[in-house]
Each structure stands twice: as C-alpha cells, then as structure tokens.
Design a protein around this motif. Sequence first.
Motif, mmCIF file in Angstrom:
data_model
loop_
_atom_site.group_PDB
_atom_site.id
_atom_site.type_symbol
_atom_site.label_atom_id
_atom_site.label_comp_id
_atom_site.label_asym_id
_atom_site.label_seq_id
_atom_site.Cartn_x
_atom_site.Cartn_y
_atom_site.Cartn_z
ATOM 1 N N UNK A 1 -1.581 4.343 3.678
ATOM 2 C CA UNK A 1 -2.194 3.094 4.118
ATOM 3 C C UNK A 1 -2.904 2.398 2.952
ATOM 4 N N UNK A 2 -3.612 3.187 2.171
ATOM 5 C CA UNK A 2 -4.338 2.616 1.043
ATOM 6 C C UNK A 2 -3.385 2.128 -0.041
ATOM 7 N N UNK A 3 -2.291 2.846 -0.248
ATOM 8 C CA UNK A 3 -1.306 2.408 -1.233
ATOM 9 C C UNK A 3 -0.651 1.092 -0.828
ATOM 10 N N UNK A 4 -0.445 0.890 0.473
ATOM 11 C CA UNK A 4 0.074 -0.395 0.944
ATOM 12 C C UNK A 4 -0.879 -1.527 0.570
ATOM 13 N N UNK A 5 -2.180 -1.291 0.771
ATOM 14 C CA UNK A 5 -3.178 -2.303 0.424
ATOM 15 C C UNK A 5 -3.173 -2.586 -1.073
ATOM 16 N N UNK A 6 -3.106 -1.541 -1.869
ATOM 17 C CA UNK A 6 -3.096 -1.705 -3.321
ATOM 18 C C UNK A 6 -1.857 -2.485 -3.759
ATOM 19 N N UNK A 7 -0.741 -2.249 -3.069
ATOM 20 C CA UNK A 7 0.474 -2.993 -3.398
ATOM 21 C C UNK A 7 0.337 -4.478 -3.135
ATOM 22 N N UNK A 8 -0.461 -4.844 -2.149
ATOM 23 C CA UNK A 8 -0.673 -6.259 -1.839
ATOM 24 C C UNK A 8 -1.641 -6.897 -2.830
ATOM 25 N N UNK A 9 -2.760 -6.248 -3.065
ATOM 26 C CA UNK A 9 -3.814 -6.831 -3.893
ATOM 27 C C UNK A 9 -3.492 -6.737 -5.378
ATOM 28 N N UNK A 10 -2.775 -5.678 -5.787
ATOM 29 C CA UNK A 10 -2.445 -5.434 -7.195
ATOM 30 C C UNK A 10 -3.697 -5.469 -8.078
ATOM 31 N N UNK B 1 -6.713 -4.589 -10.787
ATOM 32 C CA UNK B 1 -6.900 -3.991 -12.099
ATOM 33 C C UNK B 1 -7.995 -2.929 -12.065
ATOM 34 N N UNK B 2 -8.797 -2.960 -10.993
ATOM 35 C CA UNK B 2 -9.913 -2.028 -10.836
ATOM 36 C C UNK B 2 -10.186 -1.868 -9.349
ATOM 37 N N UNK B 3 -10.442 -0.624 -8.921
ATOM 38 C CA UNK B 3 -10.781 -0.359 -7.523
ATOM 39 C C UNK B 3 -12.164 0.279 -7.467
ATOM 40 N N UNK B 4 -13.002 -0.238 -6.575
ATOM 41 C CA UNK B 4 -14.371 0.242 -6.422
ATOM 42 C C UNK B 4 -14.574 0.690 -4.978
ATOM 43 N N UNK B 5 -15.187 1.836 -4.787
ATOM 44 C CA UNK B 5 -15.488 2.324 -3.446
ATOM 45 C C UNK B 5 -16.998 2.438 -3.254
ATOM 46 N N UNK B 6 -17.489 1.922 -2.122
ATOM 47 C CA UNK B 6 -18.894 2.118 -1.767
ATOM 48 C C UNK B 6 -19.030 3.050 -0.568
ATOM 49 N N UNK B 7 -17.917 3.655 -0.130
ATOM 50 C CA UNK B 7 -17.945 4.536 1.041
ATOM 51 C C UNK B 7 -17.328 5.881 0.673
ATOM 52 N N UNK B 8 -17.986 6.990 0.993
ATOM 53 C CA UNK B 8 -17.544 8.316 0.514
ATOM 54 C C UNK B 8 -16.110 8.694 0.859
ATOM 55 N N UNK B 9 -15.656 8.448 2.089
ATOM 56 C CA UNK B 9 -14.314 8.895 2.460
ATOM 57 C C UNK B 9 -13.239 8.089 1.745
ATOM 58 N N UNK B 10 -13.528 6.840 1.402
ATOM 59 C CA UNK B 10 -12.595 6.069 0.589
ATOM 60 C C UNK B 10 -12.586 6.594 -0.854
ATOM 61 N N UNK B 11 -13.756 7.001 -1.327
ATOM 62 C CA UNK B 11 -13.836 7.630 -2.650
ATOM 63 C C UNK B 11 -12.977 8.881 -2.696
ATOM 64 N N UNK B 12 -13.001 9.652 -1.605
ATOM 65 C CA UNK B 12 -12.211 10.881 -1.539
ATOM 66 C C UNK B 12 -10.724 10.594 -1.700
ATOM 67 N N UNK B 13 -10.231 9.578 -0.997
ATOM 68 C CA UNK B 13 -8.800 9.237 -1.082
ATOM 69 C C UNK B 13 -8.466 8.707 -2.468
ATOM 70 N N UNK B 14 -9.297 7.823 -2.987
ATOM 71 C CA UNK B 14 -9.044 7.256 -4.314
ATOM 72 C C UNK B 14 -8.991 8.335 -5.380
ATOM 73 N N UNK B 15 -9.940 9.273 -5.324
ATOM 74 C CA UNK B 15 -9.984 10.329 -6.332
ATOM 75 C C UNK B 15 -8.707 11.145 -6.357
ATOM 76 N N UNK B 16 -8.210 11.479 -5.179
ATOM 77 C CA UNK B 16 -6.977 12.281 -5.126
ATOM 78 C C UNK B 16 -5.760 11.486 -5.613
ATOM 79 N N UNK B 17 -5.670 10.227 -5.191
ATOM 80 C CA UNK B 17 -4.552 9.389 -5.642
ATOM 81 C C UNK B 17 -4.590 9.174 -7.149
ATOM 82 N N UNK B 18 -5.780 8.991 -7.674
ATOM 83 C CA UNK B 18 -5.935 8.781 -9.118
ATOM 84 C C UNK B 18 -5.568 10.047 -9.887
#
Length: 430
Positions: free
Chosen positions: A133-142, A144-161
């Motif tokens: 789901x998050x990769x779909x969003x990233x594909x739309x926005x494209x 250059x930098x992603x920022x998370x202010x919520x822990x569970x989103x940080x968790x997903x970003x960290x693993x994808x990164x």
Amino acid sequence: MPRWTTVGMIGLLSISLVRRRRRRRLRIPEHPHSHRPLPSESWRVLILSASVGGGHNAAAAVIQNDLLQAGHRACIVDGLALASPRVNRYFQWAYPWQLQRIPWLYDWQIRLSNGRRVAHAVRWLCAALWSERLLDLIGIVRPDLIVSTYPLMTAVLGRLRAQGRVQCPCAAVVTDYGVHRLWTAPGVDLHLVVSGESARQVVDADGRVEIMQPPVNPAYRVLRDREAARARLDLPRRDFIALVVGGAWGIGDLEEIAVDVAASGVYTVIVCGRNAALASRLALRFAGIDTVRVLGWTDELPWYMAAADCLVQSAGGLTCLEAVTARLPIVLYRPIAGHGRLNAETMARAGAAHWARSAEELRALLRAAAEGTVRLQPPEVQTGVPASVALLSLLPAGAPRSPIAGNAGAQEQSNEKVEVERLVSTGSAG
C-alpha cells in the motif's frame, strides 16, 4: 474486556494480512529516485502521519509549512488510514478508551513493545501488512524524501529502506521526549529528537540521530508580553496562573488534575481540547468559582501559555514541546500510562520539567511558586535547528530550491492530489 481489546487488535491485524495476501492489486511502479530537480523544480517530500491523538498531524503540518516556505513541495498523507482503515478506526477508539478505562493494559502494551524482540516482530508485521500500500503511494508522489511522524509508518519505511525497495532517504520525527523503541527503526536514514536525553534513547537506529528544534506552530515561538496576554484574555494581572492542558483529545486524569491544581489556591485555566463532555462536566463542577476558567478547544493557546506561570500536563507530548518553545515552566502530574510515564521520566532527567508525584507535592509546589519561595525554571531549547533544515540535509547539497513554476507544475500537483485521494478511497472498505 481487557482481554477482548487485545484479541480484537490481533484479530484485525490477522484479517488484514489475509485480505492483503488474497487481494490482487495493480502495482504502480516505484519511483527509482534517479530524477534530480531541474532549475525550475523543488524537492518533493512525502510526510506520513496518523490521526491518533493530535501531535502527529500537528508536527507534520509544521514541517510541511516550513518546507513550503522554503520553496519545496510537501504533501501530508494519513499513513495509517491509507494502510488500513479498519486498524486506523480501531486505534482511534482503543487509544483513548484504554487510557480512560484500563490504563494498566495500555501501559503493559507499551512496555512489552519496547522490548527488542517484540518491537522487531511489530515492525515485521506492519511491513508485511502495509508495504504494498505504501509503495503504491510512493509511486504516485515520487518523493525525493519521505518523513514519518507516526511510529508504525516509521516501522514500514525502515524495513522497505533496508530492503532497498525505497531508494530515497527516509527520516523519522520523534515528537515525544521519551523515545519508545517503536519510534525508531533500522534502515531509517535520520531520526530527529528534541533533547540529548532523547537521543540517548534511540537504541535501534543505524542512521543519524540529531536534535531538532521542537516542531511546533510558529505562534509558540513568539515570546509575548505576559501583561499584554493577560489583558487580551481578561485574566487577573497579579495572580499565579496554572494552565492545565489535556492535549487535543483532553485525555488522562484531567478532572482529578484540575481539582488538585485548583485546591492549591492558584488561578486555574483548564483546556479540555475537543473533549466537549469533559468541558461541560468541569464547567458544572467549578460553576461559581471565579478562580477557575474551563475551556474547550481554543486557538488562543499560545496566548494562554504567554499569560500563565506554569503548565500542568500529564502526557508530555506536543503540548509540552509547545511550552518548551514558549519558555513556560512545566509541571508533570499524574502522567498517563505508557508513553506519558516514559515522557515524565525522560523530561525530569533532562531537567525540562518538574514531576509532582503526589497531590500533596503538587499543591506544595504550586503554593511555594505562587508565594515566590520557589522559582519554577523554564525549560531550554537545546538547538535552534528546525526539523525541515535537518531533513533537507539528507539531500544533495547545492540543489535548486525554487518552487515549481507555471501551469504545468500546478496541474501536476492537482493530478497528484487526485491520485492520492483515489488510492486512499480504494482502501476505505479494507
């Protein structure tokens, strides 16, 4: 009921995982981050937040505004609502319900998930559920930098990164003094925290950890005249004023806190946020007492902080960061379970707040402060570096920072907004 609450959360996550594996989705190709801004462009920043409490969205809005002012493009997406509307609705219900009814269970969950193995399992589960789901969003926005202010989103970003599936830099903004392990994630390039004591608690980061200026509304950065603030708000000029705030949702033992503060004899202003039921109840309880003022939601909070002699708080979240920025002394009392107690312990160690551990201690402290025998010291901001400046340091130096110009840029932003809204709406039944 407590057991049902925990089982319900696990059940929702399990159902979401099964549905996610069965669902056949149209994948939007991930932006490879090979593109760099042309002279007429700005950096694209995606900010992931969540509407669980008010602090995550408030910090995201401040960062977005600072980036826009610097000429960049920044959009905020409620990451939890995008990832799983069911889990989002459950968290919005369970968070205040647990704090009010069964705080011991919430405290147990926070302590359990602060362990290395459990935190690792939570990060893995979130990534398994929500990565696509998050990769779909990233594909739309494209971005250059992603920022998370919520822990569970940080968790997903960290693993994808860490897996190389997200190639642009990722950062986590921690809006609490106390840094729970789930606020951090291996793979994230930068963790921003608000104090040196907070930085020492970032245990799982394998990227940079830096101290930032509290990400609060610029209105709190204006050091206003106290007498002018009291005149504006029609508050007594010479009384010692204690400001009691329960955050955006007015949660915690706010009624008991208000009673104990008022019993100390100081002038008491109580801000209940969007908790209209609590505001009505307190208004009835203190009816006819001219040394107590009860408010619901107010946009005048920066002025009330300027007028007050101290803040009395129980969560230690964004409201405390606002007080730190406004140089208003903080007294923590009856901290809420879980992250509230972690914040109290951290802020007390950092010298950013006084922690009154009993009603007697609170009353004695406020009376002494009102009499002038004790001086409540205002907290100090440890750095003047805004979060936006630290975040942009992840990108190549010397890049152009002028806004995207012309009708083409405006049309592109409009199309992007439509696509993001479509993506969110497709998951509204999930």
